[in-house]
Design a protein around this motif. Structure first.
Motif, PDB file in Angstrom:
ATOM      1  N   ALA A 101       0.824  -1.208   0.000  1.00 19.20           N
ATOM      2  CA  ALA A 101       0.000   0.000   0.000  1.00 19.20           C
ATOM      3  C   ALA A 101       0.856   1.254   0.000  1.00 19.20           C
ATOM      4  CB  ALA A 101      -0.923   0.023   1.219  1.00 19.20           C
ATOM      5  N   ASP A 102       0.359   2.296  -0.672  1.00 24.94           N
ATOM      6  CA  ASP A 102       0.903   3.651  -0.541  1.00 24.94           C
ATOM      7  C   ASP A 102       0.171   4.330   0.613  1.00 24.94           C
ATOM      8  OD1 ASP A 102       2.489   3.227  -2.753  1.00 24.94           O
ATOM      9  OD2 ASP A 102       1.141   4.270  -4.139  1.00 24.94           O
ATOM     10  N   THR A 103       0.874   5.204   1.331  1.00 20.69           N
ATOM     11  CA  THR A 103       0.223   5.896   2.444  1.00 20.69           C
ATOM     12  C   THR A 103       0.271   7.414   2.249  1.00 20.69           C
ATOM     13  OG1 THR A 103       2.281   5.758   3.747  1.00 20.69           O
ATOM     14  CG2 THR A 103       0.592   4.048   4.108  1.00 20.69           C
ATOM     15  N   TYR A 248      -6.816   1.525   6.294  1.00 20.88           N
ATOM     16  CA  TYR A 248      -5.953   2.708   6.206  1.00 20.88           C
ATOM     17  C   TYR A 248      -6.402   3.621   5.082  1.00 20.88           C
ATOM     18  CZ  TYR A 248      -1.603   5.383   6.724  1.00 20.88           C
ATOM     19  OH  TYR A 248      -0.689   6.368   6.965  1.00 20.88           O
ATOM     20  N   GLN A 249      -6.678   3.046   3.930  1.00 21.85           N
ATOM     21  CA  GLN A 249      -6.966   3.851   2.746  1.00 21.85           C
ATOM     22  C   GLN A 249      -8.446   4.242   2.687  1.00 21.85           C
ATOM     23  OE1 GLN A 249      -5.280   1.519  -0.496  1.00 21.85           O
ATOM     24  NE2 GLN A 249      -3.307   2.513  -0.218  1.00 21.85           N
ATOM     25  N   ALA A 254      -7.637   9.853   5.517  1.00 18.69           N
ATOM     26  CA  ALA A 254      -7.070  10.956   4.723  1.00 18.69           C
ATOM     27  C   ALA A 254      -7.455  12.301   5.320  1.00 18.69           C
ATOM     28  CB  ALA A 254      -7.544  10.855   3.278  1.00 18.69           C
ATOM     29  N   ASP A 255      -8.727  12.426   5.710  1.00 16.25           N
ATOM     30  CA  ASP A 255      -9.194  13.690   6.291  1.00 16.25           C
ATOM     31  C   ASP A 255      -8.489  13.978   7.612  1.00 16.25           C
ATOM     32  OD1 ASP A 255     -10.880  13.997   4.163  1.00 16.25           O
ATOM     33  OD2 ASP A 255     -12.673  13.292   5.218  1.00 16.25           O
ATOM     34  N   ILE A 265       2.169  16.188   6.133  1.00 22.88           N
ATOM     35  CA  ILE A 265       1.976  14.854   5.581  1.00 22.88           C
ATOM     36  C   ILE A 265       0.812  14.931   4.595  1.00 22.88           C
ATOM     37  CG2 ILE A 265       1.272  12.484   6.077  1.00 22.88           C
ATOM     38  CD1 ILE A 265       2.645  12.640   8.729  1.00 22.88           C
ATOM     39  N   ILE A 266       1.011  14.462   3.377  1.00 21.40           N
ATOM     40  CA  ILE A 266      -0.015  14.546   2.346  1.00 21.40           C
ATOM     41  C   ILE A 266      -0.434  13.136   1.947  1.00 21.40           C
ATOM     42  CG2 ILE A 266      -0.544  15.336   0.019  1.00 21.40           C
ATOM     43  CD1 ILE A 266       1.614  17.489   0.459  1.00 21.40           C
ATOM     44  N   PRO A 267      -1.680  12.735   2.229  1.00 22.98           N
ATOM     45  CA  PRO A 267      -2.129  11.393   1.848  1.00 22.98           C
ATOM     46  C   PRO A 267      -2.164  11.240   0.339  1.00 22.98           C
ATOM     47  CG  PRO A 267      -3.971  12.705   2.657  1.00 22.98           C
ATOM     48  CD  PRO A 267      -2.737  13.509   2.913  1.00 22.98           C
ATOM     49  N   VAL A 268      -1.729  10.086  -0.156  1.00 22.30           N
ATOM     50  CA  VAL A 268      -1.650   9.890  -1.609  1.00 22.30           C
ATOM     51  C   VAL A 268      -2.438   8.672  -2.079  1.00 22.30           C
ATOM     52  CG1 VAL A 268       0.607  10.994  -1.769  1.00 22.30           C
ATOM     53  CG2 VAL A 268       0.496   8.533  -1.393  1.00 22.30           C
ATOM     54  N   PHE A 269      -3.111   7.997  -1.163  1.00 27.69           N
ATOM     55  CA  PHE A 269      -3.824   6.783  -1.564  1.00 27.69           C
ATOM     56  C   PHE A 269      -5.160   7.125  -2.213  1.00 27.69           C
ATOM     57  CE2 PHE A 269      -4.110   7.552   3.004  1.00 27.69           C
ATOM     58  CZ  PHE A 269      -5.467   7.700   3.203  1.00 27.69           C
ATOM     59  N   GLU A 270      -5.771   6.131  -2.835  1.00 34.06           N
ATOM     60  CA  GLU A 270      -6.985   6.338  -3.630  1.00 34.06           C
ATOM     61  C   GLU A 270      -8.150   6.881  -2.815  1.00 34.06           C
ATOM     62  OE1 GLU A 270      -9.827   3.762  -6.689  1.00 34.06           O
ATOM     63  OE2 GLU A 270      -7.837   3.041  -6.128  1.00 34.06           O
TER      64      GLU A 270
END
Length: 276
Positions: A101-103, A248-249, A254-255, A265-270
């Motif tokens: 996973a990307d976070t 997590y995703q 993300a919010d 920190i900038i969330p990058v997941f879908e």
């Protein structure tokens, strides 16, 4: 005889009540992190998961030891490193890991307790940078972006100090344990370290920086620095781990990241919202 029958019936009823909890035993998953700045994120992830899967965070001061523990089977997942760090670790040690996973993406900026702008640097000043391969290379790229040095363009995203081809101020660039750079800032003109380590030391990675790079998660040059969740290769399809990824995703994670960490920190997941 009636008393015996009543006792048997009581035991049967008690067993029937306990059976669901016995069949739904809690699964504990050990996840390696570095420092404790991300703990609040994992609290939201745990809420999304519910009670059947319990995340146990294992904190390290150095990700090298976390990867070793994952390889040895002492951990289940790691959630501290970016792609470039994993790439170097795998090349050096032959780990059989898989990104599941990307976070998020976090900036690596310049901090100082002695100057307020890089234009104030003097000839021979000391700048502290991380001493591990990937973060050292990234820090040097930051200094190049700031116009302080120029690097050999053929070295890609992993340059070394010896790859500096222009250093007009003859800066003394010292490689240091990234965890101690925040506390060593009084002894140097400036220093560069990871955002999570800065946060652990009470430094705002964006607001307290004397030089900050604008972060665009879509920028190709930043892809090596996207943080990831990693498992052993044989566990990449593990159902429990995939449930953790799904938890997590989520938009609420993300919010939370955006609200709690701002631009640090900038969330990058879908599942991340457009605002995140």
């Amino acid at each position: 005889m009636k008393k015996i029958i009543k006792k048997v019936l009581f035991l049967l009823v008690a067993f029937a009540v306990l059976l669901p909890s016995l069949t739904q035993a809690q699964t504990v998953v050990k996840v390696a992190v570095v420092g404790d700045s991300n703990d609040p994120i994992w609290e939201i992830v745990q809420e999304n998961l519910g009670e059947e899967i319990q995340i146990e965070l294992v904190s390290f001061t150095d990700g090298v030891y976390a990867n070793r523990a994952l390889s040895d089977g002492d951990l289940d997942l790691t959630a501290f490193q970016h792609n470039a760090f994993l790439e170097q670790e795998t090349a050096d040690k032959g780990y059989e890991f898989e990104v599941i996973a990307d976070t998020y993406l976090s900036p690596m900026n310049v901090f100082s307790e002695n100057i307020s702008d890089l234009s104030e640097l003097q000839d021979g000043d000391t700048i502290l940078i991380p001493n591990n391969v990937t973060n050292r290379g990234r820090a040097l790229k930051v200094l190049e972006s700031a116009g302080v040095i120029k690097l050999d363009p053929d070295k890609g995203h992993l340059p070394e100090v010896i790859d500096i081809i222009e250093n007009p101020l003859n800066l003394d660039i010292v490689e240091t344990d990234p965890a101690i750079i925040p506390q060593a800032l009084p002894d140097a003109a400036a220093g560069i370290t990871n955002s999570d380590l800065a946060i652990d030391f009470g430094i705002d990675p964006v607001q307290d920086a004397i030089f900050a790079i604008e972060i665009d998660p879509e920028e190709e040059a930043l892809q090596p620095y996207i943080n990831i969740i990693v498992a052993r290769a044989e566990d990449k399809d593990n159902e429990v781990y995939q449930q953790i990824v799904e938890a997590y995703q989520q938009p609420n994670v993300a919010d939370f990241i955006s609200e709690h960490f701002g631009n640090s920190i900038i969330p990058v997941f879908e599942g991340a919202s457009a605002e995140g």
